[in-house]
Design a protein around this motif. Structure first.
Motif, PDB file in Angstrom:
ATOM      1  N   ASN A 178      18.138  -0.571  19.533  1.00  0.00           N
ATOM      2  CA  ASN A 178      19.052   0.030  20.508  1.00  0.00           C
ATOM      3  C   ASN A 178      20.299  -0.830  20.719  1.00  0.00           C
ATOM      4  OD1 ASN A 178      17.329   2.284  21.279  1.00  0.00           O
ATOM      5  ND2 ASN A 178      16.013   0.759  22.234  1.00  0.00           N
ATOM      6  N   HIS A 179      21.435  -0.350  20.228  1.00  0.00           N
ATOM      7  CA  HIS A 179      22.751  -0.968  20.469  1.00  0.00           C
ATOM      8  C   HIS A 179      22.744  -2.461  20.119  1.00  0.00           C
ATOM      9  CE1 HIS A 179      24.139   2.712  22.353  1.00  0.00           C
ATOM     10  NE2 HIS A 179      23.046   2.721  23.095  1.00  0.00           N
ATOM     11  N   ILE A 180      22.194  -2.806  18.966  1.00  0.00           N
ATOM     12  CA  ILE A 180      22.117  -4.208  18.546  1.00  0.00           C
ATOM     13  C   ILE A 180      23.448  -4.668  17.955  1.00  0.00           C
ATOM     14  CG2 ILE A 180      21.082  -5.805  16.887  1.00  0.00           C
ATOM     15  CD1 ILE A 180      19.257  -5.256  19.214  1.00  0.00           C
ATOM     16  N   SER A 181      23.975  -5.754  18.503  1.00  0.00           N
ATOM     17  CA  SER A 181      25.168  -6.409  17.968  1.00  0.00           C
ATOM     18  C   SER A 181      24.874  -7.891  17.839  1.00  0.00           C
ATOM     19  CB  SER A 181      26.378  -6.195  18.880  1.00  0.00           C
ATOM     20  OG  SER A 181      26.740  -4.829  18.946  1.00  0.00           O
ATOM     21  N   LYS A 182      25.525  -8.542  16.869  1.00  0.00           N
ATOM     22  CA  LYS A 182      25.316  -9.973  16.646  1.00  0.00           C
ATOM     23  C   LYS A 182      26.558 -10.565  16.005  1.00  0.00           C
ATOM     24  CE  LYS A 182      22.890 -13.850  16.137  1.00  0.00           C
ATOM     25  NZ  LYS A 182      22.373 -14.630  17.297  1.00  0.00           N
ATOM     26  N   SER A 183      27.036 -11.665  16.568  1.00  0.00           N
ATOM     27  CA  SER A 183      28.193 -12.366  16.022  1.00  0.00           C
ATOM     28  C   SER A 183      27.839 -13.811  15.735  1.00  0.00           C
ATOM     29  CB  SER A 183      29.372 -12.319  17.004  1.00  0.00           C
ATOM     30  OG  SER A 183      29.792 -10.991  17.232  1.00  0.00           O
ATOM     31  N   PHE A 240      32.772 -13.974  13.380  1.00  0.00           N
ATOM     32  CA  PHE A 240      32.280 -12.988  12.420  1.00  0.00           C
ATOM     33  C   PHE A 240      31.280 -12.039  13.077  1.00  0.00           C
ATOM     34  CE2 PHE A 240      28.972 -11.882   9.203  1.00  0.00           C
ATOM     35  CZ  PHE A 240      29.750 -10.997   8.469  1.00  0.00           C
ATOM     36  N   ASN A 241      31.573 -10.749  13.058  1.00  0.00           N
ATOM     37  CA  ASN A 241      30.678  -9.738  13.612  1.00  0.00           C
ATOM     38  C   ASN A 241      29.690  -9.291  12.542  1.00  0.00           C
ATOM     39  OD1 ASN A 241      31.987  -9.677  16.155  1.00  0.00           O
ATOM     40  ND2 ASN A 241      33.566  -8.315  15.320  1.00  0.00           N
ATOM     41  N   ALA A 242      28.479  -9.834  12.592  1.00  0.00           N
ATOM     42  CA  ALA A 242      27.469  -9.520  11.584  1.00  0.00           C
ATOM     43  C   ALA A 242      26.880  -8.127  11.782  1.00  0.00           C
ATOM     44  CB  ALA A 242      26.354 -10.562  11.606  1.00  0.00           C
ATOM     45  N   LEU A 243      26.702  -7.720  13.042  1.00  0.00           N
ATOM     46  CA  LEU A 243      26.156  -6.406  13.368  1.00  0.00           C
ATOM     47  C   LEU A 243      26.963  -5.803  14.513  1.00  0.00           C
ATOM     48  CD1 LEU A 243      22.322  -7.262  13.357  1.00  0.00           C
ATOM     49  CD2 LEU A 243      23.577  -6.037  11.567  1.00  0.00           C
ATOM     50  N   GLN A 244      27.235  -4.498  14.423  1.00  0.00           N
ATOM     51  CA  GLN A 244      28.060  -3.847  15.436  1.00  0.00           C
ATOM     52  C   GLN A 244      27.397  -2.544  15.895  1.00  0.00           C
ATOM     53  OE1 GLN A 244      32.365  -3.798  14.336  1.00  0.00           O
ATOM     54  NE2 GLN A 244      31.702  -4.842  12.474  1.00  0.00           N
ATOM     55  N   GLY A 301      26.025  -9.417   2.571  1.00  0.00           N
ATOM     56  CA  GLY A 301      26.904  -9.674   3.704  1.00  0.00           C
ATOM     57  C   GLY A 301      27.082  -8.498   4.642  1.00  0.00           C
ATOM     58  N   CYS A 302      26.321  -7.405   4.439  1.00  0.00           N
ATOM     59  CA  CYS A 302      26.517  -6.225   5.294  1.00  0.00           C
ATOM     60  C   CYS A 302      25.730  -6.326   6.596  1.00  0.00           C
ATOM     61  CB  CYS A 302      26.133  -4.953   4.550  1.00  0.00           C
ATOM     62  SG  CYS A 302      24.366  -4.736   4.296  1.00  0.00           S
ATOM     63  N   GLY A 303      24.825  -7.325   6.726  1.00  0.00           N
ATOM     64  CA  GLY A 303      24.097  -7.517   7.985  1.00  0.00           C
ATOM     65  C   GLY A 303      22.638  -7.114   7.946  1.00  0.00           C
ATOM     66  N   LYS A 304      22.151  -6.664   6.792  1.00  0.00           N
ATOM     67  CA  LYS A 304      20.783  -6.137   6.741  1.00  0.00           C
ATOM     68  C   LYS A 304      19.722  -7.215   6.977  1.00  0.00           C
ATOM     69  CE  LYS A 304      20.957  -6.064   1.641  1.00  0.00           C
ATOM     70  NZ  LYS A 304      22.305  -6.673   1.504  1.00  0.00           N
ATOM     71  N   THR A 305      19.896  -8.413   6.403  1.00  0.00           N
ATOM     72  CA  THR A 305      18.921  -9.486   6.632  1.00  0.00           C
ATOM     73  C   THR A 305      18.985  -9.993   8.063  1.00  0.00           C
ATOM     74  OG1 THR A 305      18.846 -10.175   4.313  1.00  0.00           O
ATOM     75  CG2 THR A 305      18.237 -11.824   5.953  1.00  0.00           C
ATOM     76  N   THR A 306      20.180 -10.064   8.640  1.00  0.00           N
ATOM     77  CA  THR A 306      20.314 -10.457  10.054  1.00  0.00           C
ATOM     78  C   THR A 306      19.558  -9.486  10.943  1.00  0.00           C
ATOM     79  OG1 THR A 306      22.484 -11.467   9.653  1.00  0.00           O
ATOM     80  CG2 THR A 306      21.963 -10.878  11.921  1.00  0.00           C
ATOM     81  N   LEU A 307      19.682  -8.192  10.656  1.00  0.00           N
ATOM     82  CA  LEU A 307      18.964  -7.186  11.447  1.00  0.00           C
ATOM     83  C   LEU A 307      17.452  -7.350  11.280  1.00  0.00           C
ATOM     84  CD1 LEU A 307      18.927  -4.732  13.266  1.00  0.00           C
ATOM     85  CD2 LEU A 307      19.241  -3.283  11.250  1.00  0.00           C
ATOM     86  N   VAL A 357      18.398   3.380   5.371  1.00  0.00           N
ATOM     87  CA  VAL A 357      19.495   3.082   6.298  1.00  0.00           C
ATOM     88  C   VAL A 357      20.561   2.363   5.479  1.00  0.00           C
ATOM     89  CG1 VAL A 357      20.189   1.884   8.411  1.00  0.00           C
ATOM     90  CG2 VAL A 357      17.888   2.867   8.233  1.00  0.00           C
ATOM     91  N   VAL A 358      21.664   3.049   5.202  1.00  0.00           N
ATOM     92  CA  VAL A 358      22.741   2.455   4.397  1.00  0.00           C
ATOM     93  C   VAL A 358      23.685   1.717   5.334  1.00  0.00           C
ATOM     94  CG1 VAL A 358      24.553   2.861   2.701  1.00  0.00           C
ATOM     95  CG2 VAL A 358      22.567   4.388   2.774  1.00  0.00           C
ATOM     96  N   MET A 359      23.906   0.415   5.044  1.00  0.00           N
ATOM     97  CA  MET A 359      24.734  -0.423   5.905  1.00  0.00           C
ATOM     98  C   MET A 359      25.952  -0.953   5.158  1.00  0.00           C
ATOM     99  SD  MET A 359      21.791  -2.565   7.999  1.00  0.00           S
ATOM    100  CE  MET A 359      23.054  -3.383   9.010  1.00  0.00           C
ATOM    101  N   ASN A 360      27.022  -1.192   5.913  1.00  0.00           N
ATOM    102  CA  ASN A 360      28.239  -1.762   5.342  1.00  0.00           C
ATOM    103  C   ASN A 360      29.038  -2.418   6.457  1.00  0.00           C
ATOM    104  OD1 ASN A 360      30.233  -2.308   3.359  1.00  0.00           O
ATOM    105  ND2 ASN A 360      31.378  -0.480   3.965  1.00  0.00           N
ATOM    106  N   HIS A 361      29.439  -3.670   6.241  1.00  0.00           N
ATOM    107  CA  HIS A 361      30.247  -4.403   7.226  1.00  0.00           C
ATOM    108  C   HIS A 361      29.632  -4.377   8.623  1.00  0.00           C
ATOM    109  CE1 HIS A 361      33.303  -5.180   4.303  1.00  0.00           C
ATOM    110  NE2 HIS A 361      33.653  -3.906   4.182  1.00  0.00           N
ATOM    111  N   GLY A 362      28.303  -4.558   8.701  1.00  0.00           N
ATOM    112  CA  GLY A 362      27.634  -4.658   9.991  1.00  0.00           C
ATOM    113  C   GLY A 362      27.424  -3.352  10.717  1.00  0.00           C
TER     114      GLY A 362
END
Length: 355
Positions: free
Chosen positions: A6-11, A15-19, A38-44, A208-213
């Motif tokens: 739910n509304h996960i963001s991480k910087s 650098f905004n890893a997840l938005q 670098g799209c943020g998938k491992t961070t998530l 879930v296709v991710m790009n630039h967080g």
């Protein structure tokens, strides 16, 4: 065990890893986080596991907020790309490790540990290697042992970070089929990270296709491949040809070919890009009454039952990729330098950002 993001963001610094990531993993599903490096998938994935804390938002397991819950209490199994096996321990002891380090109150007795470990080794079809050490195993065997170790603690959620990335292509293909069969047997909620499109399409229930967080699209493998939501998804999931186009009231045009584009019925006149998969490029030696444009065969590459052609458009210095069955290729009797006529089918049109 469902997972709610739910509304996960991480910087990390600036650098905004997840938005603002939002989606739910249904209980018992195998979900792929797919995207470029670098799209943020491992961070998530690490935030779901509790190895990272989100800057904003919450994670819930089956409705229970786990955002601030210690990783050891989340009942998560984690499989890393590089196995992370203990080299000085036998296969048996590697799998038993998570059970042996439990607090005394929840630790099984020795007989139960042995039963559980052998059950898991049988499950991953490697019980005969129980007394071996990790350096004595192949890469594929080590990865299956890493998975057995993750399952030993009976996790409610299984997380896999590029689990087959360090393996060669043949082993990787065999293991992903094996993982799909194993998941169908266990029905444990699983999330795996990959940048391999074929792997995600073959293994996952949902991608879930991710790009630039950010999340570009969520859907079944068939949905994201056949109905991509954006040019990025189209280009990332397999080879694609791109054509300059214009859209006017639900009709798009590529050279002299007119295409229905009903989703843009309200557009008066705008620049657009049209996308077509190589297997949706029709090739003829004569126009035969079809609207088409001329091209020259510049390269022929045989791929077993398929033949890939590189076609140079005569009107522009651009290359089109087409894939034909071997039967169709032999029927056309093509060679490098052959003059052909090309017609795209199953075209998807997107307006240019400026439009």
């Amino acid at each position: 065990m469902s997972i709610e993001i739910n509304h996960i963001s991480k910087s990390f610094g600036k650098f905004n890893a997840l938005q603002d990531i939002n989606f739910t993993v249904p209980s018992g599903e195998l979900v792929a986080l797919l995207g470029p490096s670098g799209c943020g998938k491992t961070t998530l994935l690490r935030i779901i596991a509790g190895l990272e804390s989100p800057g904003e938002g919450r994670i819930a397991f089956h409705g229970d907020d786990t955002t601030d819950l210690d990783v050891r209490k989340r009942q998560v199994g984690f499989v890393f790309q590089h196995y992370a096996l203990f080299r000085h321990m036998t296969v048996f002891e590697n799998v038993a490790f998570g059970l042996r380090v439990r607090p005394k109150t929840t630790r099984p007795n020795e007989a139960e540990i042995r039963r559980r470990v052998h059950e898991l080794l049988n499950l991953v079809q490697l019980d005969w290697l129980a007394d071996r050490y990790p350096p004595q195993l192949s890469g594929g065997q080590r990865q299956r042992i890493a998975l057995a170790r993750a399952l030993a603690v009976e996790p409610k959620v299984l997380l896999l970070d590029e689990p087959f990335g360090a393996l060669d292509a043949k082993v990787r293909k065999d293991l992903r089929r094996w993982l799909r069969r194993l998941h169908d047997e266990l029905h444990i909620t699983s999330v795996f990270v990959t940048h391999d499109q074929e792997e995600a399409l073959e293994v996952a229930d949902t991608i879930v296709v991710m790009n630039h967080g950010k999340v570009e699209q969520i859907g079944s493998p068939q949905q994201v491949y056949d109905q991509p939501a954006s040019p990025f998804v189209y280009q990332f999931l397999g080879n694609v040809n791109q054509f300059e186009s214009r859209v006017t009231k639900g009709r798009a045009k590529i050279e002299d070919i007119h295409i229905d584009s009903t989703e843009h019925h309200a557009v008066e006149d705008a620049d657009a890009l049209a996308y077509v998969r190589p297997h949706d490029i029709e090739v003829f030696t004569e126009p035969n009454g079809h609207a088409s444009f001329p091209a020259t065969v510049s390269y022929i590459h045989s791929l077993g039952p398929l033949v890939r052609l590189e076609l140079q458009r005569n009107a522009e210095n651009t290359i089109i990729e087409a894939e034909l069955t071997r039967e169709r290729f032999l029927q056309l009797q093509l060679k490098e330098g052959s003059q052909v006529h090309v017609r795209p089918r199953h075209v998807r049109v997107f307006l240019k950002p400026s439009a």
